[in-house]
Scaffold this active site. Structure first.
Site, PDB file in Angstrom:
ATOM      1  N   HIS A   5      -3.792   6.812   6.364  1.00 36.19           N
ATOM      2  CA  HIS A   5      -3.957   5.602   5.550  1.00 36.19           C
ATOM      3  C   HIS A   5      -5.417   5.152   5.623  1.00 36.19           C
ATOM      4  O   HIS A   5      -6.029   4.842   4.610  1.00 36.19           O
ATOM      5  CB  HIS A   5      -3.014   4.514   6.066  1.00 36.19           C
ATOM      6  CG  HIS A   5      -2.921   3.325   5.184  1.00 36.19           C
ATOM      7  ND1 HIS A   5      -2.655   3.418   3.837  1.00 36.19           N
ATOM      8  CD2 HIS A   5      -3.045   1.999   5.455  1.00 36.19           C
ATOM      9  CE1 HIS A   5      -2.620   2.204   3.311  1.00 36.19           C
ATOM     10  NE2 HIS A   5      -2.860   1.323   4.267  1.00 36.19           N
TER      11      HIS A   5
ATOM     12  N   HIS B  51      -9.663   1.416  -1.399  1.00 37.00           N
ATOM     13  CA  HIS B  51      -8.224   1.181  -1.296  1.00 37.00           C
ATOM     14  C   HIS B  51      -7.716   0.634  -2.621  1.00 37.00           C
ATOM     15  O   HIS B  51      -7.983  -0.508  -2.991  1.00 37.00           O
ATOM     16  CB  HIS B  51      -7.953   0.177  -0.166  1.00 37.00           C
ATOM     17  CG  HIS B  51      -6.516   0.096   0.237  1.00 37.00           C
ATOM     18  ND1 HIS B  51      -5.490   0.604  -0.531  1.00 37.00           N
ATOM     19  CD2 HIS B  51      -5.918  -0.445   1.335  1.00 37.00           C
ATOM     20  CE1 HIS B  51      -4.343   0.381   0.089  1.00 37.00           C
ATOM     21  NE2 HIS B  51      -4.579  -0.248   1.215  1.00 37.00           N
TER      22      HIS B  51
ATOM     23  N   CYS C 288       0.814  -1.219   0.000  1.00 42.25           N
ATOM     24  CA  CYS C 288       0.000   0.000   0.000  1.00 42.25           C
ATOM     25  C   CYS C 288       0.849   1.272   0.000  1.00 42.25           C
ATOM     26  O   CYS C 288       0.328   2.354  -0.261  1.00 42.25           O
ATOM     27  CB  CYS C 288      -0.913   0.023   1.220  1.00 42.25           C
ATOM     28  SG  CYS C 288      -1.743  -1.533   1.543  1.00 42.25           S
TER      29      CYS C 288
END
Length: 616
Positions: free
Chosen positions: A420, A458, A267
């Site tokens: 995040h 995401h 990520c």
């Protein structure tokens, strides 16, 4: 001058909120706060992408089209071209008391050699009768509905492959071509002019995907075709490679012959590539860099894989959170609240960096700059997906740099956090603890925190780019997107010194100096980037350059800004074909001018210097 400043001269791409350049995607997230003119412009951008411009402008269909455009963006239930069915082969081998199985096949369908126990006898010149023993292994092709129905999909009706000769490219590479084209054109400076000022060694592309291309045109076809009666193609392997987005940009969009890499960090992949690009510019080894990532993981097998890990928000669990019979798919991602998993998304996000001297020479748009990016692993871990210590270090170093760049007052008042914020129970606890503890030790109170995965999901590798685009929009319009998919913070979220935005928040000019972009990646890949606003960047430039140089840039910037606006106007009328130069401008060895000191490459203004100094 100590080192060069990496300036953001353009950015672009596409995610579930829309086109990233000129803040259209950002404005879809804060749509309700916009003045009427900005709302209309946002809708026009979406309508052009999806072929609904005429419907939006017709008095008979405008209202319905407006609502359809809004409904067809952000996180929502799975739609075409994506499938909500998981392909499955059911084992039908156990058939107690059954007789042998017999059927006919055409000659070309008969396996060679025959599997054990199979018997074949000709029926005529074209057909063969196959007889299988009663205990033969049989699989029946079937499908099962996915237990996860929400995803951050590109705007409904937008097809990136329709904007160039996509030739059955994997979806992530189609997104790459669109996104890199968008970022380049957003800068307002012709590519020929940029290349004409530089040597091939002074440019670079740092790009890739975290997972590779896993749909049927990439690795999916390589692994599955032979099991579903098809053959793998010659494209499955090469187009599936993780670094292929960068290769496509060099080969078909920019024509660069400089440094290239695709740095993968789960990520944190976008920030890892941003780190390399910013450092290459700061040290002077590169002057112009395209950075970004593309990912298209809305593939049934990928979603099922994450679901079995317990990582995705399942429909049933979402419904249970609300005490409802059905899941609210628009609110599938709930950062820092009671939640049950993240929401997978597709996106492409790219940024064009250049050093400040080149930016001043060319009249480039100065949208901000990269102060620094820090990356640290977690050290020893209990499990690969478990939390660790690395993000404490990256966040602490980014805050230390912010204090030295902005001063104590700038640190206290001018900084917000793009967290995040995945929407998982583990993330809400660990990331909030990191932010709370470090805010406390740095003396920050009411630190604004938001998490835009609540809107777009995401997207894996490009996730940091989604966050950066939202940061640039926040500085432009002054509205920090709220985490509007939640109505409360979970009890286990650390909140000391923090101000989580559950609604959109207006930031005063003095609060828009810088932002921290945070990524807590799978496996211990952590990164935090400090980016500076256009206002803070101008203050740095005033320290580094004399007044005449800055005035000259202001004059040169006017036609550049006009060219950039003209591109945006075109894209709000109808989607402009992507830059895709397949087979154009191809160079071979005889096209180069070579001696023992230089190599001259056509199209670039300076030669490659072969007099490489001894570094030792």
């Amino acid at each position: 001058m100590a080192q060069r400043l990496p300036v953001i001269a353009g950015f672009g791409g596409i995610n579930a909120a829309g086109r990233l350049s000129f803040h259209h995607g950002y404005r879809r997230m804060v749509f309700d706060t916009l003045p009427d003119s900005a709302r209309q412009r946002t809708l026009e951008s979406l309508a052009a992408l999806t072929g609904q411009r005429d419907a939006l402008r017709s008095s008979n269909t405008a209202d319905a089209t407006r609502q359809a455009l809004l409904d067809g963006t952000l996180i929502r239930g799975l739609e075409a071209p994506h499938s909500n069915l998981m392909p499955w082969h059911t084992d039908a081998s156990e058939r107690p008391g059954e007789a042998p199985v017999s059927f006919e096949l055409s000659n070309r369908q008969v396996p060679d050699p025959l599997p054990p126990g199979w018997q074949a006898s000709p029926v005529d010149e074209r057909r063969v009768r196959i007889t299988l023993p009663a205990d033969a292994t049989l699989f029946a092709r079937a499908s099962q509905p996915l237990k996860v129905s929400a995803a951050g999909q590109l705007p409904r009706g937008f097809d990136p492959g329709a904007l160039y000769q996509s030739r059955n490219h994997p979806r992530a590479l189609q997104i790459t071509v669109f996104s890199a084209s968008d970022a380049l054109r957003s800068c307002g400076i012709p590519l020929t002019e940029l290349k004409g000022r530089l040597s091939p060694d002074q440019v670079a592309v740092y790009s890739g995907s975290a997972m590779g291309q896993l749909d049927n045109e990439g690795y999916g076809g390589m692994y599955q075709n032979s099991l579903t009666g098809r053959r793998p193609t010659a494209k499955n392997v090469p187009l599936g490679l993780s670094e292929m987005p960068g290769d496509f940009i060099n080969a078909y969009v920019l024509g660069f012959a400089g440094d290239t890499a695709g740095i993968i960090g789960a990520c944190a992949t976008f920030l890892y590539n941003l780190k390399r690009g910013a450092e290459a510019i700061a040290t002077g080894s590169k002057r112009l860099v395209m950075i970004g990532n593309a990912e298209a993981p809305i593939v049934p097998e990928v979603m099922e894989g994450y679901r079995t890990m317990g990582a995705l928000a399942e429909d049933e669990a979402l419904a249970a959170l609300d005490g409802a019979a059905t899941a609210d798919l628009r609110r599938a991602c709930r950062p820092f609240s009671d939640n049950c998993g993240f929401t997978v998304a597709e996106a492409g996000s790219y940024v064009l960096l250049m050093d400040d001297e080149l930016a001043l020479e060319t009249g480039a748009r100065i949208l901000g700059s990269v102060g620094g990016v820090f990356a640290n692993a977690d050290g020893f871990k209990k499990s690969i997906p478990g939390p660790g210590i690395g993000n404490y270090i990256t966040m602490g170093k980014a805050l230390g740099l912010a204090r030295n760049l902005l001063g104590e007052r700038g640190l206290q008042q001018g900084l917000h956090v793009q967290a995040h914020g995945t929407g998982t129970p583990q993330n809400r606890v660990t990331e909030s603890d990191i932010l709370s503890r470090l805010a406390g030790v740095f003396g920050i109170e009411d630190w604004p925190v938001t998490a835009i995965k609540a809107y777009v999901g995401h997207s894996m590798a490009p996730a940091g780019g989604d966050q950066l685009a939202a940061v640039l929009g926040t500085w432009e319009d002054g509205i920090l997107p709220g985490i509007t998919t939640i109505d409360h913070l979970a009890d286990d979220v650390h909140r000391e010194h923090l101000a989580f935005n559950l609604t959109h928040r207006e930031l005063a000019p003095e609060q828009r100096q810088a932002a921290l972009i945070n990524s807590k990646g799978f496996g211990g890949n952590n990164a935090t980037g400090l980016v500076l606003s256009a206002h803070a960047t101008r203050a740095l430039l005033e320290r580094r350059w004399d007044r005449d140089r800055l005035l000259a840039h202001a004059r040169a910037a006017e036609p550049v800004a006009a060219a950039a606006r003209a591109y945006d106007d075109e894209m709000c009328e109808a989607s402009v074909p992507c830059i895709y130069q397949f087979g154009e401008g191809v160079l071979d060895g005889p096209d180069l001018e070579i001696d023992d000191r230089t190599i001259t490459v056509p199209g670039f203004g300076s030669a490659v210097d072969l007099d490489v100094p001894d570094p030792y």
